[in-house]
Scaffold this motif. Structure first.
Motif, short mmCIF file in Angstrom:
data_model
loop_
_atom_site.label_atom_id
_atom_site.label_comp_id
_atom_site.label_asym_id
_atom_site.label_seq_id
_atom_site.Cartn_x
_atom_site.Cartn_y
_atom_site.Cartn_z
N SER A 63 0.83 -1.20 0.00
CA SER A 63 0.00 0.00 0.00
C SER A 63 0.86 1.25 0.00
N THR A 64 0.48 2.19 -0.84
CA THR A 64 1.13 3.50 -0.88
C THR A 64 0.04 4.56 -0.78
N SER A 65 0.46 5.81 -0.64
CA SER A 65 -0.54 6.87 -0.60
C SER A 65 -1.25 7.02 -1.94
N ASN A 66 -0.60 6.63 -3.02
CA ASN A 66 -1.24 6.71 -4.34
C ASN A 66 -2.05 5.47 -4.69
N GLU A 67 -1.72 4.34 -4.10
CA GLU A 67 -2.44 3.10 -4.37
C GLU A 67 -2.65 2.36 -3.05
N PHE A 68 -3.69 2.77 -2.35
CA PHE A 68 -3.98 2.18 -1.05
C PHE A 68 -4.67 0.84 -1.23
N LYS A 69 -4.08 -0.20 -0.65
CA LYS A 69 -4.64 -1.55 -0.77
C LYS A 69 -5.25 -2.04 0.52
N TYR A 79 -3.05 -0.31 29.19
CA TYR A 79 -2.55 -0.56 30.55
C TYR A 79 -2.15 -2.02 30.78
N SER A 80 -2.66 -2.95 29.95
CA SER A 80 -2.35 -4.36 30.17
C SER A 80 -1.75 -5.05 28.94
N ASN A 81 -1.75 -4.36 27.81
CA ASN A 81 -1.26 -4.91 26.54
C ASN A 81 -2.06 -6.14 26.11
N GLU A 82 -3.32 -6.23 26.56
CA GLU A 82 -4.20 -7.34 26.19
C GLU A 82 -4.88 -7.02 24.87
N CYS A 83 -4.85 -7.96 23.92
CA CYS A 83 -5.50 -7.78 22.63
C CYS A 83 -7.01 -7.88 22.82
N ILE A 84 -7.74 -6.84 22.35
CA ILE A 84 -9.20 -6.83 22.52
C ILE A 84 -9.94 -6.91 21.19
N GLY A 85 -9.21 -6.84 20.06
CA GLY A 85 -9.87 -6.91 18.76
C GLY A 85 -9.00 -6.39 17.65
N PHE A 86 -9.67 -5.91 16.60
CA PHE A 86 -8.97 -5.43 15.41
C PHE A 86 -9.76 -4.30 14.77
N VAL A 87 -9.09 -3.61 13.87
CA VAL A 87 -9.75 -2.61 13.01
C VAL A 87 -9.08 -2.70 11.65
N GLY A 88 -9.85 -2.48 10.61
CA GLY A 88 -9.31 -2.52 9.25
C GLY A 88 -9.79 -1.35 8.42
N LEU A 89 -8.98 -1.02 7.45
CA LEU A 89 -9.32 -0.04 6.41
C LEU A 89 -8.97 -0.67 5.08
N PHE A 90 -9.94 -0.80 4.20
CA PHE A 90 -9.73 -1.40 2.89
C PHE A 90 -10.57 -0.69 1.85
N PRO A 91 -10.10 -0.66 0.61
CA PRO A 91 -10.97 -0.16 -0.45
C PRO A 91 -12.24 -1.01 -0.50
N LEU A 92 -13.36 -0.36 -0.67
CA LEU A 92 -14.64 -1.05 -0.77
C LEU A 92 -14.59 -1.98 -1.98
N THR A 93 -15.02 -3.22 -1.84
CA THR A 93 -14.83 -4.22 -2.90
C THR A 93 -15.51 -3.85 -4.21
N THR A 96 -13.85 0.82 -5.40
CA THR A 96 -12.53 0.98 -4.78
C THR A 96 -12.11 2.44 -4.59
N ILE A 97 -12.89 3.37 -5.07
CA ILE A 97 -12.63 4.79 -4.79
C ILE A 97 -12.85 5.06 -3.30
N ASN A 98 -13.78 4.33 -2.71
CA ASN A 98 -14.11 4.52 -1.30
C ASN A 98 -13.35 3.54 -0.42
N THR A 99 -12.96 4.02 0.77
CA THR A 99 -12.24 3.21 1.75
C THR A 99 -13.17 2.93 2.92
#
Length: 183
Positions: A63-69, A79-93, A96-99
């Protein structure tokens, strides 16, 4: 370009996956409640998750600023470094203009404001650090909690996604929300 993302909020650390995060990824994709509305992965076994993790890590450098993948990030309690989940950013399938932003939390972290905190942090990061002016989110029409979160982070309902518009994707009847940098 996005290999070493680290975003800190009052209570959270949001950061890029590393090779050492296979166990977190495996736990996420095998969490039935989390994957109920965010089925981004079909991989379930450790060897399958290893291949998925390799693809996640590769995407950071592709991924680059010109071609975000797109990218996936892990979310930890600071405070505990416990993993609580995830978040993602992707071009809409299907547009793909929208993220698209999407996220998932382990059930024991529901109702504590973490999803709102994650969403606000990612929107700020996207507008301040990336070359994006708009973020979208899709949500299942029955997912009342996520609809409230999207509203709290400043996103507005735009329309119901029509299957005819999204041919070749899994979207059908979901609700489209968005937020723009300049509004």
């Amino acid at each position: 370009m996005y290999r070493n993302i680290r975003i800190e909020t009052e209570r959270l650390i949001i950061k890029s996956f590393t090779k050492e995060d296979l166990h977190h990824l495996h736990r996420i994709v095998n969490d039935v409640e989390m994957m109920k509305y965010v089925p981004f992965a079909k991989e379930r076994t450790l060897p399958e998750c290893k291949k998925l993790l390799d693809r996640i890590l590769k995407r950071y450098t592709e991924s680059t600023s010109n071609e975000f993948k797109g990218f996936l990030l892990l979310v930890y309690l600071n405070y505990s470094n416990e993993c609580i989940g995830f978040v993602g950013l992707f071009p809409l399938t299907y547009d793909t203009i929208n993220t698209e932003i999407f996220y998932g939390l382990f059930e024991e972290y529901y109702g504590k404001g973490y999803a709102t905190e994650i969403g606000k942090a990612i929107i700020q990061f996207t507008f301040d650090q990336m070359n994006l002016d708009k973020i979208v989110a899709t949500v299942n029409k029955d997912n009342e909690v996520s609809k409230r979160v999207l509203s709290k982070i400043g996103m507005n309902f735009d329309y119901i996604i029509d299957k005819e518009v999204t041919e070749g994707s899994s979207y059908d009847g979901e609700l489209m929300y968005s937020i723009s940098k300049y509004i």
